[in-house]
Motif scaffolding. Structure first.
Motif, PDB file in Angstrom:
ATOM      1  N   LYS A  57       0.787  -1.129  -0.035  1.00 12.72           N
ATOM      2  CA  LYS A  57      -0.124  -0.073   0.013  1.00 12.72           C
ATOM      3  C   LYS A  57       0.862   1.178  -0.118  1.00 12.72           C
ATOM      4  N   GLU A  58       0.345   2.386  -0.690  1.00 14.22           N
ATOM      5  CA  GLU A  58       1.110   3.602  -0.650  1.00 14.22           C
ATOM      6  C   GLU A  58       0.855   4.149   0.589  1.00 14.22           C
ATOM      7  N   GLY A  59       1.628   5.054   0.969  1.00 15.91           N
ATOM      8  CA  GLY A  59       1.146   6.040   2.091  1.00 15.91           C
ATOM      9  C   GLY A  59       1.370   5.625   3.311  1.00 15.91           C
ATOM     10  N   LYS A  60       2.477   4.506   3.430  1.00  9.27           N
ATOM     11  CA  LYS A  60       2.612   4.156   5.002  1.00  9.27           C
ATOM     12  C   LYS A  60       3.614   4.911   5.601  1.00  9.27           C
ATOM     13  N   THR A  61       3.859   5.995   5.155  1.00  9.41           N
ATOM     14  CA  THR A  61       5.024   6.702   5.799  1.00  9.41           C
ATOM     15  C   THR A  61       4.386   7.636   7.264  1.00  9.41           C
ATOM     16  N   LYS A  69       2.388  13.914  -2.048  1.00  7.28           N
ATOM     17  CA  LYS A  69       3.054  13.902  -3.447  1.00  7.28           C
ATOM     18  C   LYS A  69       3.323  12.384  -3.916  1.00  7.28           C
ATOM     19  N   ARG A  70       2.979  12.086  -5.004  1.00  6.88           N
ATOM     20  CA  ARG A  70       2.950  10.725  -5.433  1.00  6.88           C
ATOM     21  C   ARG A  70       4.301  10.432  -5.593  1.00  6.88           C
ATOM     22  N   ASP A  71       5.016  11.349  -6.378  1.00  8.17           N
ATOM     23  CA  ASP A  71       6.472  11.252  -6.543  1.00  8.17           C
ATOM     24  C   ASP A  71       7.533  11.065  -5.471  1.00  8.17           C
ATOM     25  N   LYS A  72       7.177  11.642  -4.426  1.00  7.93           N
ATOM     26  CA  LYS A  72       8.104  11.595  -3.238  1.00  7.93           C
ATOM     27  C   LYS A  72       7.478  10.414  -2.342  1.00  7.93           C
ATOM     28  N   ASN A  73       6.473   9.810  -2.711  1.00  6.43           N
ATOM     29  CA  ASN A  73       6.035   8.605  -1.711  1.00  6.43           C
ATOM     30  C   ASN A  73       7.219   7.455  -1.884  1.00  6.43           C
ATOM     31  N   LEU A  74       7.722   7.119  -0.604  1.00  7.42           N
ATOM     32  CA  LEU A  74       8.686   6.028  -0.297  1.00  7.42           C
ATOM     33  C   LEU A  74       8.383   4.873  -0.762  1.00  7.42           C
ATOM     34  N   THR A  75       6.998   4.479  -0.584  1.00  9.95           N
ATOM     35  CA  THR A  75       6.677   3.243  -0.865  1.00  9.95           C
ATOM     36  C   THR A  75       5.946   3.066  -2.134  1.00  9.95           C
ATOM     37  N   ARG A  76       5.954   4.108  -3.139  1.00  9.29           N
ATOM     38  CA  ARG A  76       5.467   3.716  -4.360  1.00  9.29           C
ATOM     39  C   ARG A  76       6.247   2.826  -5.467  1.00  9.29           C
ATOM     40  N   THR A 127      10.678 -10.433  -3.151  1.00  9.78           N
ATOM     41  CA  THR A 127       9.637  -9.454  -2.449  1.00  9.78           C
ATOM     42  C   THR A 127       9.873  -9.218  -1.137  1.00  9.78           C
ATOM     43  N   LEU A 128      10.198 -10.073  -0.237  1.00 16.09           N
ATOM     44  CA  LEU A 128      10.447  -9.895   1.142  1.00 16.09           C
ATOM     45  C   LEU A 128      11.611  -8.990   1.235  1.00 16.09           C
ATOM     46  N   VAL A 129      12.728  -9.075   0.494  1.00 14.35           N
ATOM     47  CA  VAL A 129      13.751  -8.176   0.663  1.00 14.35           C
ATOM     48  C   VAL A 129      13.341  -6.794   0.443  1.00 14.35           C
ATOM     49  N   ALA A 130      12.540  -6.493  -0.767  1.00 18.30           N
ATOM     50  CA  ALA A 130      12.081  -5.385  -0.993  1.00 18.30           C
ATOM     51  C   ALA A 130      11.321  -4.703  -0.078  1.00 18.30           C
ATOM     52  N   VAL A 131      10.127  -5.462   0.405  1.00 17.52           N
ATOM     53  CA  VAL A 131       9.486  -4.795   1.396  1.00 17.52           C
ATOM     54  C   VAL A 131      10.122  -4.625   2.780  1.00 17.52           C
ATOM     55  N   GLU A 132      11.113  -5.412   3.013  1.00 13.52           N
ATOM     56  CA  GLU A 132      11.896  -5.146   4.194  1.00 13.52           C
ATOM     57  C   GLU A 132      12.773  -3.759   4.296  1.00 13.52           C
ATOM     58  N   LYS A 133      13.256  -3.841   2.969  1.00 15.94           N
ATOM     59  CA  LYS A 133      14.311  -2.724   2.850  1.00 15.94           C
ATOM     60  C   LYS A 133      13.488  -1.257   2.908  1.00 15.94           C
ATOM     61  N   THR A 134      12.422  -1.326   2.115  1.00 15.75           N
ATOM     62  CA  THR A 134      11.392  -0.018   2.159  1.00 15.75           C
ATOM     63  C   THR A 134      11.011   0.208   3.647  1.00 15.75           C
ATOM     64  N   PHE A 135      10.535  -0.921   4.298  1.00 10.05           N
ATOM     65  CA  PHE A 135       9.978  -0.768   5.565  1.00 10.05           C
ATOM     66  C   PHE A 135      11.144  -0.176   6.573  1.00 10.05           C
ATOM     67  N   ASP A 139      10.728   3.645   8.271  1.00  9.86           N
ATOM     68  CA  ASP A 139      11.029   3.518   9.941  1.00  9.86           C
ATOM     69  C   ASP A 139      12.155   4.414  10.293  1.00  9.86           C
ATOM     70  N   LEU A 140      13.212   4.458   9.601  1.00  7.21           N
ATOM     71  CA  LEU A 140      14.256   5.351   9.654  1.00  7.21           C
ATOM     72  C   LEU A 140      13.763   7.084   9.658  1.00  7.21           C
ATOM     73  N   ILE A 141      13.142   7.010   8.667  1.00  8.12           N
ATOM     74  CA  ILE A 141      12.490   8.344   8.310  1.00  8.12           C
ATOM     75  C   ILE A 141      11.654   8.999   9.416  1.00  8.12           C
ATOM     76  N   ALA A 142      10.720   8.025   9.806  1.00 10.88           N
ATOM     77  CA  ALA A 142       9.714   8.476  10.913  1.00 10.88           C
ATOM     78  C   ALA A 142      10.163   8.656  12.398  1.00 10.88           C
ATOM     79  N   THR A 143      11.514   7.876  12.576  1.00 14.69           N
ATOM     80  CA  THR A 143      12.192   8.055  13.941  1.00 14.69           C
ATOM     81  C   THR A 143      13.046   9.377  13.631  1.00 14.69           C
TER      82      THR A 143
END
Length: 150
Positions: A57-61, A69-76, A127-135, A139-143
């Motif tokens: 899902k997009e917008g988990k930031t 902004k769709r272009d700046k969405n990290l999960t896109r 898929t798992l590596v991509a999800v983990e990397k994005t997560f 999480d780093l940006i959120a903290t």
């Protein structure tokens, strides 16, 4: 990788177990395991689509400025990558059964089963590596934003 395995859904885990056990049975040329292999593969693909719904899902930031902004969405990029990977995987598995029209028992051949087993395993790991990397990035940006805000 252990944290990534926690992200798997129930039917993905069941599909992997069925696929591994039936692949071992196919290695010993036990014909009954062939159909179980395709049941496990189907579970992986079907629940892979639900996996996209949960983790792609997009917008988990959690930050509205980044999400607007769709272009700046990290999960896109990750969600699009997972989507295209799942579609490609489903199309390749479908091609196996379409090839059945020209080559009888194509889906029962050991090299077909081996190729699909390797492909689904690699797709799941990617898929798992991509999800983990994005997560981790989110999480780093959120903290960091939480520390700045305090």
């Amino acid at each position: 990788m252990v944290n990534s395995l926690k992200r798997l859904r129930k039917f993905q885990i069941i599909g992997i177990i069925i696929q591994i056990i039936s692949f071992i049975g196919c290695c010993f040329k036990i014909d009954a395991f062939t159909h179980w292999f395709w049941i496990g593969t189907s579970l992986l693909i079907i629940d892979g689509i639900h996996f996209i719904d949960v983790w792609g899902k997009e917008g988990k930031t959690r930050y509205r400025k980044l999400d607007k902004k769709r272009d700046k969405n990290l999960t896109r990029k990750t969600s699009e990558f997972i989507f295209f990977l799942a579609i490609a995987e489903a199309m390749i598995v479908s091609l196996v059964f379409i090839a059945e029209f020209w080559s009888k028992d194509f889906y029962k051949r050991f090299y077909t089963i081996t190729g699909i087993f390797i492909m689904t395993t690699i797709c799941l790991i990617i898929t798992l590596v991509a999800v983990e990397k994005t997560f981790r990035q989110v999480d780093l940006i959120a903290t960091q934003n939480d520390k700045i805000g305090k």
